[in-house]
Design an enzyme around this catalytic site. Sequence first.
Site, PDB file in Angstrom:
ATOM      1  N   LYS A 143      -7.936 -13.633   9.292  1.00 42.56           N
ATOM      2  CA  LYS A 143      -9.312 -13.146   9.419  1.00 42.56           C
ATOM      3  C   LYS A 143     -10.325 -14.285   9.442  1.00 42.56           C
ATOM      4  CE  LYS A 143      -8.860  -8.423   7.695  1.00 42.56           C
ATOM      5  NZ  LYS A 143      -9.278  -7.439   6.674  1.00 42.56           N
TER       6      LYS A 143
ATOM      7  N   ARG B 283      -1.363  -7.018   3.094  1.00 47.07           N
ATOM      8  CA  ARG B 283      -1.251  -6.615   4.504  1.00 47.07           C
ATOM      9  C   ARG B 283      -1.356  -7.874   5.366  1.00 47.07           C
ATOM     10  NH1 ARG B 283      -4.643  -5.051   8.800  1.00 47.07           N
ATOM     11  NH2 ARG B 283      -3.786  -3.329  10.056  1.00 47.07           N
TER      12      ARG B 283
END
Length: 261
Positions: A204, A238
């Site tokens: 991210k 995740r």
Amino acid sequence: MGILNVTPDSFSDGGRYAALDAALERAREIVAEGAAIIDVGGQSTRPGALVVEASLEIARVVPVIEGIAASCDVAISIDTSKPSVMSAAVAAGACIINDVYALREPHARAIAAETQAGVCLMHMQGEPRTMQDSPHYNDVVAEVMEFLAHERRECLEAGVASDAIALDPGFGFGKNLEHNLTLLRELPRFAALRGPLLIGVSRKSVVGKILGKGVKDRLYGGLGLAALAVANGARIIRTHDVGPTVDAVQSVSAVLQGSAP
């Protein structure tokens, strides 16, 4: 939790697993690398992502879920916010509903309760198309915790079992770098919410902004944040990079538990 995006436009791997054969091959790789859960997504939630019709999302995810359920010994999660997709995915073999909107769509909580699926409730300020347009908080930790506590209560009232609910602070979803770093540092406070924490920082922008690196060069930074999250109380990670993350998590867990798993 290994990520399997069967979309053409996800920020990291969009298009790589859109074909059924490629998706099932990747699912087998994810299992071999040590994932306990595969999170299947048919709608991108990257910043600026546009909404797709439920029928298209179902057409993308159901064959993949059916194929995984038939060939892999792994829990399957559906990454969706649409109640009709939730129902179709659980019928196809998914046992977890992972929703960036925290089951706030009409009938979503009822479906979770009726199917007895596990759920993950995520915090997001705004919606994917605009969530990174100047996000603001007076106290990001307190506000995210208050939101998750409220949505957890709503699910309990709808009949979702208390031990079926995981919580996700939503890194990168309506949060700037300072917000993300604060949440990571203050994760131990989330223990008060009495639900396992799911953390997703893999590849991210928070990693990119820390390191000044593009998506393909964020592995090691993401592993560092994942390890820190586990040390601070996270129970589900995740990730796109399952094998390296399993190694990092097992190493940290061995220290925390005083023995190898």
